[in-house]
Write a protein that holds these residues in place. Sequence first.
Motif, mmCIF file in Angstrom:
data_model
loop_
_atom_site.group_PDB
_atom_site.id
_atom_site.type_symbol
_atom_site.label_atom_id
_atom_site.label_comp_id
_atom_site.label_asym_id
_atom_site.label_seq_id
_atom_site.Cartn_x
_atom_site.Cartn_y
_atom_site.Cartn_z
ATOM 1 N N ASP A 2 0.691 -1.163 -0.026
ATOM 2 C CA ASP A 2 0.026 0.144 0.056
ATOM 3 C C ASP A 2 0.743 1.321 0.133
ATOM 4 O OD1 ASP A 2 1.219 -0.083 2.564
ATOM 5 O OD2 ASP A 2 -0.936 -0.406 3.464
ATOM 6 N N ASN A 3 2.220 1.282 0.114
ATOM 7 C CA ASN A 3 3.083 2.538 -0.092
ATOM 8 C C ASN A 3 3.429 2.691 -1.385
ATOM 9 O OD1 ASN A 3 4.602 0.308 -0.608
ATOM 10 N ND2 ASN A 3 6.094 1.013 1.070
ATOM 11 N N LYS A 4 2.818 1.920 -2.317
ATOM 12 C CA LYS A 4 3.037 2.203 -3.776
ATOM 13 C C LYS A 4 1.678 2.566 -4.826
ATOM 14 C CE LYS A 4 6.847 -1.312 -3.545
ATOM 15 N NZ LYS A 4 6.896 -1.510 -2.381
ATOM 16 N N PRO A 5 1.132 3.553 -4.217
ATOM 17 C CA PRO A 5 -0.308 3.736 -4.896
ATOM 18 C C PRO A 5 -0.251 3.905 -6.440
ATOM 19 C CG PRO A 5 0.446 5.513 -3.568
ATOM 20 C CD PRO A 5 1.366 4.504 -3.245
ATOM 21 N N GLU A 6 0.889 4.524 -6.935
ATOM 22 C CA GLU A 6 1.190 5.031 -8.240
ATOM 23 C C GLU A 6 1.333 3.762 -9.203
ATOM 24 O OE1 GLU A 6 3.036 5.963 -6.040
ATOM 25 O OE2 GLU A 6 2.837 8.279 -5.870
ATOM 26 N N ALA A 7 1.887 2.635 -8.452
ATOM 27 C CA ALA A 7 2.203 1.366 -9.194
ATOM 28 C C ALA A 7 0.728 0.606 -9.394
ATOM 29 C CB ALA A 7 3.132 0.398 -8.600
ATOM 30 N N ALA A 8 0.182 0.686 -8.213
ATOM 31 C CA ALA A 8 -1.355 -0.026 -8.057
ATOM 32 C C ALA A 8 -2.304 0.664 -9.193
ATOM 33 C CB ALA A 8 -2.084 0.063 -6.834
ATOM 34 N N ALA A 9 -2.291 2.053 -9.359
ATOM 35 C CA ALA A 9 -3.098 2.756 -10.315
ATOM 36 C C ALA A 9 -2.671 2.474 -11.732
ATOM 37 C CB ALA A 9 -2.961 4.132 -9.901
ATOM 38 N N ALA A 10 -1.280 2.279 -12.053
ATOM 39 C CA ALA A 10 -0.898 1.731 -13.445
ATOM 40 C C ALA A 10 -1.310 0.381 -13.594
ATOM 41 C CB ALA A 10 0.798 1.893 -13.327
ATOM 42 N N PHE A 11 -1.486 -0.445 -12.971
ATOM 43 C CA PHE A 11 -1.985 -1.781 -12.954
ATOM 44 C C PHE A 11 -3.548 -1.831 -13.521
ATOM 45 C CE2 PHE A 11 1.909 -3.856 -11.540
ATOM 46 C CZ PHE A 11 1.832 -4.853 -12.751
ATOM 47 N N MET A 12 -4.179 -1.169 -12.507
ATOM 48 C CA MET A 12 -5.626 -1.006 -12.787
ATOM 49 C C MET A 12 -5.998 -0.311 -14.301
ATOM 50 S SD MET A 12 -7.013 -2.138 -10.129
ATOM 51 C CE MET A 12 -8.750 -1.613 -10.313
ATOM 52 N N GLN A 13 -5.271 0.693 -14.638
ATOM 53 C CA GLN A 13 -5.251 1.008 -15.810
ATOM 54 C C GLN A 13 -5.187 0.162 -16.968
ATOM 55 O OE1 GLN A 13 -6.760 4.182 -16.668
ATOM 56 N NE2 GLN A 13 -6.666 3.573 -18.902
ATOM 57 N N ALA A 14 -4.064 -0.595 -16.803
ATOM 58 C CA ALA A 14 -3.513 -1.515 -17.751
ATOM 59 C C ALA A 14 -4.407 -2.603 -18.012
ATOM 60 C CB ALA A 14 -2.234 -2.121 -17.514
ATOM 61 N N ILE A 15 -5.081 -2.989 -16.863
ATOM 62 C CA ILE A 15 -6.165 -4.055 -16.727
ATOM 63 C C ILE A 15 -7.284 -3.720 -17.493
ATOM 64 C CG2 ILE A 15 -7.628 -5.572 -15.357
ATOM 65 C CD1 ILE A 15 -5.481 -5.683 -13.539
ATOM 66 N N SER A 16 -7.858 -2.338 -17.443
ATOM 67 C CA SER A 16 -9.111 -1.642 -17.937
ATOM 68 C C SER A 16 -8.645 -1.648 -19.397
ATOM 69 C CB SER A 16 -9.380 -0.390 -17.165
ATOM 70 O OG SER A 16 -8.395 0.697 -17.486
ATOM 71 N N ASP A 17 -7.587 -1.233 -19.760
ATOM 72 C CA ASP A 17 -7.238 -1.351 -21.521
ATOM 73 C C ASP A 17 -7.135 -2.584 -21.933
ATOM 74 O OD1 ASP A 17 -7.274 1.529 -21.074
ATOM 75 O OD2 ASP A 17 -5.081 1.411 -20.763
ATOM 76 N N LEU A 18 -7.000 -3.557 -21.281
ATOM 77 C CA LEU A 18 -7.131 -4.805 -21.524
ATOM 78 C C LEU A 18 -8.280 -5.528 -22.188
ATOM 79 C CD1 LEU A 18 -4.850 -7.367 -22.174
ATOM 80 C CD2 LEU A 18 -5.678 -8.131 -19.861
ATOM 81 N N GLN A 19 -8.167 -6.062 -23.333
ATOM 82 C CA GLN A 19 -9.359 -6.767 -23.985
ATOM 83 C C GLN A 19 -9.412 -8.212 -23.665
ATOM 84 O OE1 GLN A 19 -11.762 -5.176 -25.510
ATOM 85 N NE2 GLN A 19 -10.622 -3.161 -25.458
ATOM 86 N N THR A 20 -9.893 -8.359 -22.364
ATOM 87 C CA THR A 20 -10.121 -9.787 -22.044
ATOM 88 C C THR A 20 -11.487 -10.580 -22.303
ATOM 89 O OG1 THR A 20 -11.052 -9.212 -19.927
ATOM 90 C CG2 THR A 20 -8.534 -9.183 -19.727
#
Length: 642
Positions: free
Chosen positions: A213-231
């Motif tokens: 939880d001390n890496k909020p920017e990394a978590a946000a980057a992954f959330m964005q990558a997952i949302s952009d992913l066509q699964t």
Amino acid sequence: MAINISANSKLWSFPGGIHPPERKAPANLKNIQRFPLPPAVFIPLRQHVGEPGELCVAQGDYVQKGQPLTIPGVDNGLPIHASTSGTITGILEHPLNHPSGLTGPTICIQPDGKDAWYPRQPIADIDTISQREVLQHLQAMGIAGLGGAGFPTARKVAGARNIDMLIINGVECEPYIVSDDRLMREHADEILAGSLLLQKLTSAKQLVIAIEDNKPEAAAAFMQAISDLQTDTNSANPVVKVVPTRYPSGGEKQLIQVLTGKQVPVRGLPADIGILMQNVATAFAVSRAINHGEPLLERVVTITGEALQQPGTAWALLGTPIEYLLQQSGFKAEEIKAENKQRVIMGGPMMGFTVTNLQIPVIKTTNCILAPSQQELAPAQAEMACIRCGACEIACPASLLPQQLQWLAKAKDYDGLKQHHLGDCIECGICAYVCPSQIPLVQYYRQAKAEIREQAIEHQKSEIARQRFEARQARLEREKEERLAKHEKAAEARKAAQEARKNAAAAGDEQDPVKAALARVKAKKALQESEGGTAKTEQKDAVAAAVARAKAKKAEREASEAPANDKKDAVAAAVARAKAKKAEREASEAPANDKKDAVAAAVARAKAKKAEREQLAKLEAEHKNDIENTQDATNHKGDDNS
């Protein structure tokens, strides 16, 4: 029973753990840098778990970036590759990136500045090839775990069966280190792509990305990558799970317990409970290897500490001397030689080790180079006696007894160390960190582990030698028994044959196979003689007649040279010649089938030969007497003259 984790699912805890000062900010304020090519790179042959491969290059060779330098051996190790293009200036013993400070075989490459790539072979679609071919590709690319252990990724994936959950570890819990944090912020899409490839290879039902939880920017980057992913709508999307900051929550067993509440069995593996874990940097390397055909040639390294003017993170080519990276970050090497010398630590302050040579290279498991000041990180004090406060036991995340392990390690009681589960120690350094007596407990454990490994290797060698000796003895004994059995069988066969012959002789058995065979041979020979006997007889008679003529002529010549008064002998010779000629004529005029005449002719020839031999013997005797008489007469005459 499989566990389904969601973003809101319950988190668990593990025993022990601490909250040391993080001090991550100085190196985390700017993006990952890329320094110019170093003057030389020193690539060790051993950079991961397993035996090093066999060299396939030589001094003076020109190599391209990504070109293999070694070929894996029979133990399915990993190859190493040239991290840049240039000329191999030497294959030498060079200081290793290891706490021992020992040297090892290393390839030295002088870069040419072109950074020219060796031909790359990406995989266009892994669905068109088998899992084994994909794993062979990862092995050929030299992909190993970048979280610290350096275990070959292909072997780890191949050994996993019935995996329910794949965990991508982004929990970078040690102070100062921010390599994974910067990589997740800037390359979350490629890390996600590599994670999905690993999920497909393992057939894992769920993919979980764990971040502190001390890496909020990394978590946000992954959330964005997952949302952009066509699964695929039929499959579950990857889950980003944020866990509390606590050291050492990034440990494999500790993170599994935090996420699932399950404990990995003693001396077991996460795969035993249906879980497989990979580091975020490893997932990134898998993506580059499969989608771009790039071997593992570089990694993100944190370069930090108050002794540096520009701390940060950088892409470091494997084989780059740490002195070069420190110089690029504003560190002066002369300071390490001064009084109260400046320390340089390979790794973080908890699990790292102090280096004694700044020429050691970056390898696959290098994640941090720390150059702290004296005020920032005080040097270790002299070891004092244990006061038995129990702080190490309380803080140990593996629920071990550090104090007892230290005593056993000092006593070299290896059996006792095994009974107290020294193998479960993750060498996190918490016990030494909380010890008020400044006892370097982890150093005792590392030394004991190394000695146990050496002991195990020696035991394995002796066991192999024993098995080979026993196998050889068994083989020799088996061959001896086979020879004896063969001899006994042959003796029995001979005895049976002898008895059969005796029985046949006693019974007058005319059907004895040997006798029957001899009879057939004799009958065949008699038939051949009856068919070709006449022609052979005529030929023999002609030869005999020619021999008789030759002997008669010889006898005539010798007779002509004899004294003239020996008329009787001359007459006998003439008679013999006449008989021989008569016998020859009779033999030539006889019918072919008249065996009686042929026999008579043969008898006549024999008599002629006998008479001729007798005549010749008589002539030789008389001639000898004449010569002796002549010599006697000569001798008497000489006596008279005297």
